[in-house]
Design a protein around this motif. Structure first.
Motif, PDB file in Angstrom:
ATOM      1  N   ALA A 152       0.821  -1.209   0.000  1.00 37.25           N
ATOM      2  CA  ALA A 152       0.000   0.000   0.000  1.00 37.25           C
ATOM      3  C   ALA A 152       0.856   1.261   0.000  1.00 37.25           C
ATOM      4  N   ALA A 153       2.014   1.214   0.655  1.00 33.71           N
ATOM      5  CA  ALA A 153       2.848   2.406   0.775  1.00 33.71           C
ATOM      6  C   ALA A 153       3.665   2.678  -0.478  1.00 33.71           C
ATOM      7  N   PHE A 154       4.168   1.635  -1.137  1.00 34.10           N
ATOM      8  CA  PHE A 154       5.098   1.828  -2.245  1.00 34.10           C
ATOM      9  C   PHE A 154       4.498   1.528  -3.622  1.00 34.10           C
ATOM     10  N   GLY A 155       3.342   0.868  -3.645  1.00 34.47           N
ATOM     11  CA  GLY A 155       2.695   0.636  -4.925  1.00 34.47           C
ATOM     12  C   GLY A 155       3.071  -0.687  -5.559  1.00 34.47           C
TER      13      GLY A 155
ATOM     14  N   LEU B   2       6.148  -3.557  -4.788  1.00 32.38           N
ATOM     15  CA  LEU B   2       5.743  -4.750  -4.058  1.00 32.38           C
ATOM     16  C   LEU B   2       4.272  -5.025  -4.337  1.00 32.38           C
ATOM     17  N   PRO B   3       3.953  -6.162  -4.972  1.00 34.77           N
ATOM     18  CA  PRO B   3       2.545  -6.480  -5.234  1.00 34.77           C
ATOM     19  C   PRO B   3       1.819  -6.811  -3.940  1.00 34.77           C
ATOM     20  N   SER B   4       0.508  -6.650  -3.957  1.00 33.79           N
ATOM     21  CA  SER B   4      -0.284  -6.933  -2.765  1.00 33.79           C
ATOM     22  C   SER B   4      -0.378  -8.431  -2.531  1.00 33.79           C
ATOM     23  N   LEU B   5      -0.845  -8.794  -1.339  1.00 36.59           N
ATOM     24  CA  LEU B   5      -1.053 -10.210  -1.035  1.00 36.59           C
ATOM     25  C   LEU B   5      -2.070 -10.830  -1.986  1.00 36.59           C
ATOM     26  N   ALA B   6      -3.107 -10.071  -2.330  1.00 42.44           N
ATOM     27  CA  ALA B   6      -4.136 -10.605  -3.226  1.00 42.44           C
ATOM     28  C   ALA B   6      -3.571 -10.881  -4.611  1.00 42.44           C
ATOM     29  N   GLU B   7      -2.788  -9.959  -5.144  1.00 42.27           N
ATOM     30  CA  GLU B   7      -2.183 -10.159  -6.465  1.00 42.27           C
ATOM     31  C   GLU B   7      -1.228 -11.340  -6.463  1.00 42.27           C
ATOM     32  N   THR B   8      -0.432 -11.442  -5.397  1.00 45.28           N
ATOM     33  CA  THR B   8       0.499 -12.569  -5.307  1.00 45.28           C
ATOM     34  C   THR B   8      -0.259 -13.884  -5.153  1.00 45.28           C
ATOM     35  N   GLY B   9      -1.329 -13.874  -4.339  1.00 46.23           N
ATOM     36  CA  GLY B   9      -2.135 -15.087  -4.178  1.00 46.23           C
ATOM     37  C   GLY B   9      -2.754 -15.537  -5.492  1.00 46.23           C
ATOM     38  N   GLU B  10      -3.249 -14.583  -6.280  1.00 48.28           N
ATOM     39  CA  GLU B  10      -3.803 -14.943  -7.587  1.00 48.28           C
ATOM     40  C   GLU B  10      -2.740 -15.555  -8.491  1.00 48.28           C
ATOM     41  N   ALA B  11      -1.532 -15.017  -8.437  1.00 47.58           N
ATOM     42  CA  ALA B  11      -0.446 -15.569  -9.244  1.00 47.58           C
ATOM     43  C   ALA B  11      -0.075 -16.977  -8.780  1.00 47.58           C
TER      44      ALA B  11
ATOM     45  N   MET C  26       6.985 -12.795  -7.173  1.00 46.81           N
ATOM     46  CA  MET C  26       6.740 -12.999  -5.753  1.00 46.81           C
ATOM     47  C   MET C  26       6.043 -14.330  -5.492  1.00 46.81           C
ATOM     48  N   ALA C  27       5.189 -14.745  -6.431  1.00 50.09           N
ATOM     49  CA  ALA C  27       4.503 -16.029  -6.273  1.00 50.09           C
ATOM     50  C   ALA C  27       5.505 -17.180  -6.269  1.00 50.09           C
ATOM     51  N   TRP C  28       6.498 -17.120  -7.155  1.00 54.16           N
ATOM     52  CA  TRP C  28       7.531 -18.170  -7.166  1.00 54.16           C
ATOM     53  C   TRP C  28       8.309 -18.173  -5.856  1.00 54.16           C
ATOM     54  N   ILE C  29       8.588 -16.987  -5.327  1.00 56.88           N
ATOM     55  CA  ILE C  29       9.309 -16.909  -4.050  1.00 56.88           C
ATOM     56  C   ILE C  29       8.479 -17.525  -2.931  1.00 56.88           C
TER      57      ILE C  29
END
Length: 265
Positions: free
Chosen positions: A34-37, A41-50, A227-230
């Protein structure tokens, strides 16, 4: 009348505190997004979808299996070499005196240097990742094993030799117990390093695995997939630790009979 005290086992408390730590990390992640965009850093929701997309499309399974093979094969090979040389070095002074500076030099060599050398020696592919893991893990196990053997009770060792106890009995009853407190943390460290080094080597060598997925996502500027791979790699490491090392830690802790923690209702 006061309610009876309930007891929580140390293992359950450790699990609860571990979950609290992961929740705190997730909260910090979401705050950073939320702070950096999303370009930082993608959000948890975006990473979860990935993550879901990688799993459902069948990309995650083969990649995780390849990374597991590279990490665990290298960890076993390097760990076995470090363990046996550490035992020999702890029991035979010249072996330990000669081996210690060599393994110290190996420990101080950056893994990236081994990746470059492995690419020159083995070419791109999984062999480079496995070799890099092995050469990184071996010094960790060697130093821990060497210190563990040297910490054994000398008086008991002399008594066992005086009474002509078999060599195997002396090793299992005197050397191995002294090693346990040194080896379990060292193996946990080696396992974590194995996954990190394997993924790094895969990224640079173009091998299959999580590292290959990260390299592809990076080339597409797809930060959520990166981030999803990580996340998938970390999940595989936690699972491997729970299956391979947690039983050893519980068995070791059980020998000390830790007292349960009392929590008032």
């Amino acid at each position: 009348m006061a309610a009876p005290a309930r007891t929580l086992s140390p293992a359950l408390l450790a699990t609860l505190w571990g979950a609290a730590g992961l929740l705190a990390l997730a909260g910090a992640w979401q705050w950073g997004a939320a702070a950096f965009g999303p370009f930082v850093l993608p959000s948890l929701a975006e990473t979860g979808e990935a993550v879901v997309r990688l799993v459902t499309t069948g990309k995650a399974g083969p990649a995780l299996l390849a990374t597991l093979v590279h990490a665990l094969a290298g960890c076993v090979a390097g760990g076995a070499a470090g363990f046996f040389l550490g035992v020999a070095g702890g029991l035979v002074l010249p072996v330990g005196a000669m081996s210690y500076p060599v393994f110290t030099a190996l420990l101080g060599t950056p893994p990236i240097a081994w990746v470059v050398l492995a690419l020159l020696w083995f070419g791109p592919g999984g062999a480079a990742a496995t070799f890099t893991v092995a050469i990184t893990v071996a010094p960790i196990l060697f130093i821990a094993t060497l210190q563990g053997v040297r910490s054994r009770d000398r008086a008991l060792a002399e008594m066992a030799q005086l009474y002509r106890a078999p060599a195997l009995m002396r090793f299992t009853d005197l050397v191995l117990p002294a090693l346990a407190d040194f080896l379990i943390p060292a193996v946990a460290t080696a396992l974590a390093f194995s996954f990190k080094v394997a993924v790094m080597a895969e990224v640079l060598s173009g091998a299959d695995g999580v590292g290959g997925g990260i390299a592809t996502a990076r080339s597409h500027f797809d930060l959520p997939e990166t981030m999803a791979w990580i996340v998938l790699a970390i999940a595989a490491l936690i699972l491997a630790d729970a299956l391979l090392l947690a039983p050893l830690r519980r068995r070791r802790a059980g020998r000390g009979h830790p007292a349960p923690v009392s929590v008032e209702a």
